[in-house]
Each structure stands twice: as C-alpha cells, then as structure tokens.
Design an enzyme around this catalytic site. Sequence first.
Site, PDB file in Angstrom:
ATOM      1  N   HIS A  56      54.015  74.296 -20.692  1.00  0.00           N
ATOM      2  CA  HIS A  56      53.103  74.829 -21.701  1.00  0.00           C
ATOM      3  C   HIS A  56      52.996  73.825 -22.837  1.00  0.00           C
ATOM      4  O   HIS A  56      53.908  73.026 -23.075  1.00  0.00           O
ATOM      5  CB  HIS A  56      53.626  76.159 -22.247  1.00  0.00           C
ATOM      6  CG  HIS A  56      53.510  77.290 -21.289  1.00  0.00           C
ATOM      7  ND1 HIS A  56      53.656  78.601 -21.672  1.00  0.00           N
ATOM      8  CD2 HIS A  56      53.272  77.326 -19.955  1.00  0.00           C
ATOM      9  CE1 HIS A  56      53.504  79.395 -20.626  1.00  0.00           C
ATOM     10  NE2 HIS A  56      53.279  78.635 -19.570  1.00  0.00           N
ATOM     11  N   GLU A  58      53.338  74.027 -26.059  1.00  0.00           N
ATOM     12  CA  GLU A  58      54.421  74.055 -27.043  1.00  0.00           C
ATOM     13  C   GLU A  58      55.673  73.370 -26.514  1.00  0.00           C
ATOM     14  O   GLU A  58      56.326  72.606 -27.237  1.00  0.00           O
ATOM     15  CB  GLU A  58      54.767  75.503 -27.436  1.00  0.00           C
ATOM     16  CG  GLU A  58      53.626  76.277 -28.049  1.00  0.00           C
ATOM     17  CD  GLU A  58      52.796  77.066 -27.044  1.00  0.00           C
ATOM     18  OE1 GLU A  58      52.262  78.121 -27.431  1.00  0.00           O
ATOM     19  OE2 GLU A  58      52.662  76.637 -25.879  1.00  0.00           O
ATOM     20  N   CYS A  86      53.816  82.391 -26.037  1.00  0.00           N
ATOM     21  CA  CYS A  86      54.349  83.370 -25.099  1.00  0.00           C
ATOM     22  C   CYS A  86      55.855  83.500 -25.338  1.00  0.00           C
ATOM     23  O   CYS A  86      56.436  82.781 -26.162  1.00  0.00           O
ATOM     24  CB  CYS A  86      54.076  82.923 -23.665  1.00  0.00           C
ATOM     25  SG  CYS A  86      55.047  81.474 -23.150  1.00  0.00           S
ATOM     26  N   CYS A  89      57.838  80.143 -24.785  1.00  0.00           N
ATOM     27  CA  CYS A  89      57.622  79.165 -25.859  1.00  0.00           C
ATOM     28  C   CYS A  89      58.221  79.644 -27.172  1.00  0.00           C
ATOM     29  O   CYS A  89      58.810  78.851 -27.917  1.00  0.00           O
ATOM     30  CB  CYS A  89      56.137  78.866 -26.007  1.00  0.00           C
ATOM     31  SG  CYS A  89      55.473  78.021 -24.546  1.00  0.00           S
TER      32      CYS A  89
END
Length: 158
Positions: A56, A58, A86, A89
């Site tokens: 992801h 992040e 999410c 993260c």
Amino acid sequence: MTNPSTDELWMEEALRAAQRALEAGEVPIGAVVVCENKIIGRGWNSNLTDSDPTAHAEIMALREAAKAVGNHRLSGCELFATIEPCAMCAGALVHARIKCLVYGADDPKAGAVHSVIQVLNHPKLNHQMDVRGGVLASRCSDLLQTFFRQRRAEKTSE
C-alpha cells in the site's frame, strides 16, 4: 501548529504519487512522509505490480522513510495520504511512531481512523498522534471514483 497551505502542498505531492499508481494500473493512492519540512519517503499502491498485498502507498512511503533515516521509528515525521488508511497501514503508522497523519478522503469501506474502525488513537494503544483529515478531499476522492468508474465500465464492456 497546523498550516493549511503547507498541508495542501504536501497533499499535492501525495496526489502526484497516486498518479504514478494510476499510470501503473494500480488503485490511485499515494503517500509521502515529511520530516523537517522535507520529503523522506514517497509511496503509491503497487500491490498488483509487486504481487504484494502489503504494498500500500503508506507502507511503501514508510519503508523508504525508514531507510532514509536509518531507523524504523519516525517519531518526528508526518505522513500525508490521499485516503484514510486501512487497518494495516494505520497499525504501521502506530509502530513507526508517526507524529501526525494528514489524509485526504475518508474511506467508508476500510478506513481505520474513524470510518470503519479506530486503530489510530485507540485508547488502549501506547502511541497517540495528531490526525487531520479532509485535506484536498474532493480531489483525492474524485481520483479514486474516476478510477473505479472506468474499471467498472471496462468490465461491463467485456
């Protein structure tokens, strides 16, 4: 003290990272880690490209920032993300000891700041951080909505 124009400046950088994800056929989410008024980490979704469910935006930005400073703790840093993180993260932000999260659009399906669950600043966690949401929210949201609209259109035309 918060500075809205500075938040918008760094969010523009996160949006540029999201554009890189879009160009690679990934969900267009971007993130930057800023420390001492300088970007030390940049990331965008690369789950498909890297065959990595943890890739992801992040996480990628945190990895680059940690390498840049030579430490897994980023306690003096801020992370700017185009969407509410999410659970994975958000947990990584806590473990990295990020000082402040600034994000664009809320994520009503997977947001772990306040939309679905509260990972950040959960009362039982030992690290609390400043959080500012809604920075350039409409632009961040529009980028995602356009992407998913196009993807749905492609699937119906097949």
